[in-house]
Design an enzyme around this catalytic site. Sequence first.
Site, PDB file in Angstrom:
ATOM      1  N   LYS A  10       0.995   4.139  -2.920  1.00  0.00           N
ATOM      2  CA  LYS A  10       0.614   5.532  -2.680  1.00  0.00           C
ATOM      3  C   LYS A  10       1.796   6.480  -2.895  1.00  0.00           C
ATOM      4  O   LYS A  10       1.610   7.612  -3.342  1.00  0.00           O
ATOM      5  CB  LYS A  10       0.017   5.677  -1.279  1.00  0.00           C
ATOM      6  N   TYR A  70       0.835  -1.205   0.000  1.00  0.00           N
ATOM      7  CA  TYR A  70       0.000   0.000   0.000  1.00  0.00           C
ATOM      8  C   TYR A  70       0.873   1.259   0.000  1.00  0.00           C
ATOM      9  O   TYR A  70       0.637   2.199  -0.767  1.00  0.00           O
ATOM     10  CB  TYR A  70      -0.907  -0.036   1.232  1.00  0.00           C
TER      11      TYR A  70
HETATM   12  P1  NAI Z   1     -13.571   2.046   0.696  1.00  0.00           P
HETATM   13  O1  NAI Z   1     -13.042   0.657   0.676  1.00  0.00           O
HETATM   14  O2  NAI Z   1     -14.603   2.418   1.691  1.00  0.00           O
HETATM   15  O3  NAI Z   1     -14.112   2.447  -0.763  1.00  0.00           O
HETATM   16  C1  NAI Z   1     -13.354   2.208  -1.912  1.00  0.00           C
HETATM   17  C2  NAI Z   1     -14.273   2.135  -3.109  1.00  0.00           C
HETATM   18  O4  NAI Z   1     -13.459   1.845  -4.268  1.00  0.00           O
HETATM   19  C3  NAI Z   1     -15.303   1.005  -2.993  1.00  0.00           C
HETATM   20  O5  NAI Z   1     -16.574   1.469  -3.378  1.00  0.00           O
HETATM   21  C4  NAI Z   1     -14.767  -0.058  -3.940  1.00  0.00           C
HETATM   22  O6  NAI Z   1     -15.771  -0.868  -4.523  1.00  0.00           O
HETATM   23  C5  NAI Z   1     -14.060   0.797  -4.997  1.00  0.00           C
HETATM   24  N1  NAI Z   1     -13.044   0.024  -5.708  1.00  0.00           N
HETATM   25  C6  NAI Z   1     -12.121  -0.817  -5.160  1.00  0.00           C
HETATM   26  N2  NAI Z   1     -11.395  -1.391  -6.131  1.00  0.00           N
HETATM   27  C7  NAI Z   1     -11.867  -0.914  -7.313  1.00  0.00           C
HETATM   28  C8  NAI Z   1     -11.517  -1.153  -8.669  1.00  0.00           C
HETATM   29  N3  NAI Z   1     -10.548  -2.024  -9.002  1.00  0.00           N
HETATM   30  N4  NAI Z   1     -12.191  -0.492  -9.635  1.00  0.00           N
HETATM   31  C9  NAI Z   1     -13.188   0.365  -9.307  1.00  0.00           C
HETATM   32  N5  NAI Z   1     -13.558   0.630  -8.042  1.00  0.00           N
HETATM   33  C10 NAI Z   1     -12.908  -0.006  -7.052  1.00  0.00           C
HETATM   34  O7  NAI Z   1     -12.262   2.968   0.848  1.00  0.00           O
HETATM   35  P2  NAI Z   1     -12.103   4.485   1.346  1.00  0.00           P
HETATM   36  O8  NAI Z   1     -11.656   4.435   2.748  1.00  0.00           O
HETATM   37  O9  NAI Z   1     -13.281   5.294   0.981  1.00  0.00           O
HETATM   38  O10 NAI Z   1     -10.831   4.920   0.473  1.00  0.00           O
HETATM   39  C11 NAI Z   1     -10.922   5.676  -0.718  1.00  0.00           C
HETATM   40  C12 NAI Z   1      -9.510   6.086  -1.127  1.00  0.00           C
HETATM   41  O11 NAI Z   1      -8.904   6.823  -0.078  1.00  0.00           O
HETATM   42  C13 NAI Z   1      -8.586   4.910  -1.414  1.00  0.00           C
HETATM   43  O12 NAI Z   1      -7.711   5.222  -2.487  1.00  0.00           O
HETATM   44  C14 NAI Z   1      -7.787   4.783  -0.134  1.00  0.00           C
HETATM   45  O13 NAI Z   1      -6.531   4.165  -0.344  1.00  0.00           O
HETATM   46  C15 NAI Z   1      -7.648   6.244   0.236  1.00  0.00           C
HETATM   47  N6  NAI Z   1      -7.346   6.454   1.635  1.00  0.00           N
HETATM   48  C16 NAI Z   1      -8.195   6.033   2.623  1.00  0.00           C
HETATM   49  C17 NAI Z   1      -7.882   6.264   3.944  1.00  0.00           C
HETATM   50  C18 NAI Z   1      -8.763   5.832   5.069  1.00  0.00           C
HETATM   51  O14 NAI Z   1      -8.329   5.948   6.224  1.00  0.00           O
HETATM   52  N7  NAI Z   1      -9.976   5.347   4.838  1.00  0.00           N
HETATM   53  C19 NAI Z   1      -6.631   6.944   4.322  1.00  0.00           C
HETATM   54  C20 NAI Z   1      -5.819   7.338   3.202  1.00  0.00           C
HETATM   55  C21 NAI Z   1      -6.175   7.105   1.922  1.00  0.00           C
END
Ligand code: NAI
Length: 247
Positions: free
Chosen positions: A159, A155
């Site tokens: 990133k 990860y």
């Molecule tokens: P989440 O898991 O709640 O939502 C991610 C969404 O992306 C889901 O709807 C999923 O179906 C979709 N997704 C996953 N793989 C996919 C693919 N191959 N093609 C299309 N859609 C896909 O995650 P969250 O927490 O909302 O994270 C969103 C972004 O923020 C990510 O890039 C994550 O790495 C980043 N992030 C999140 C943090 C956190 O603490 N939640 C912290 C830092 C970054």
Amino acid sequence: MNELAQQVAVVTGAGRGIGQAIALQLAAAGADIAGVDLQPESCAETVAKVQALGRRAWAFGANVADAASVTAAAEQILAAAGKVDILVNNAGITRDGLLMRMSEADWDAVLDVNLKGTFLFTKAFTRSFLKQQSGRIINIASVIGLIGNAGQCNYGASKAGVIGFTKSAARELASRGITVNAIAPGFIETAMTAKISPEARAALLKQIPLGSLGQPADVAGAVLFLAGPAGRYLTGQVLSVDGGMAM
Ligand code: NAI
């Protein structure tokens, strides 16, 4: 307040969590939203909420890690919306594990979605941005790409890669009126962080100067800033939204 009126924003991973919050804040500021997630049905709730705000919204199914799927989705989005002004590369996954035990499959899956997915989606809209001589590309990186984390070598690498990609693309596209920036969220309350154990959460809170996890809306606010008029003169930047974790 309608600073994004007449604009179209594409948000990947828009079905839930941070992606849904981004879609809703951009829509509240006037943008129409093309939401992308693995299945179009995953975006149904987001689409309904955007429409309730009085904006146009579409749901598209695509795997951001698959070139053919991305090309097809980009064509459908441009056909439906007519143009794209803002691209938010938000879709991302984790497959955590200690380095010694991390499988090649877990490495590849995370790099493919988080880093290659950002490349593929950006590439898919670059021609259209170049033609219109404008565009805002916002990539969701992570604090882990800046400071690292045990158990997240895949990860963290993905990133950090997103940050390097952001800076190179920013230099390449700046002369054509296209900005490319990244946001590095800290720990945000979503499904992704719901799996953290109470003990790990207590330890984590000690590393956050502001003393709490962030909310999806905190990240969405930063996206709105970069996408709107206030973001006009920023490119190649990484904006940390992490309660002060990395400073
Ligand atoms: P989440 O898991 O709640 O939502 C991610 C969404 O992306 C889901 O709807 C999923 O179906 C979709 N997704 C996953 N793989 C996919 C693919 N191959 N093609 C299309 N859609 C896909 O995650 P969250 O927490 O909302 O994270 C969103 C972004 O923020 C990510 O890039 C994550 O790495 C980043 N992030 C999140 C943090 C956190 O603490 N939640 C912290 C830092 C970054």
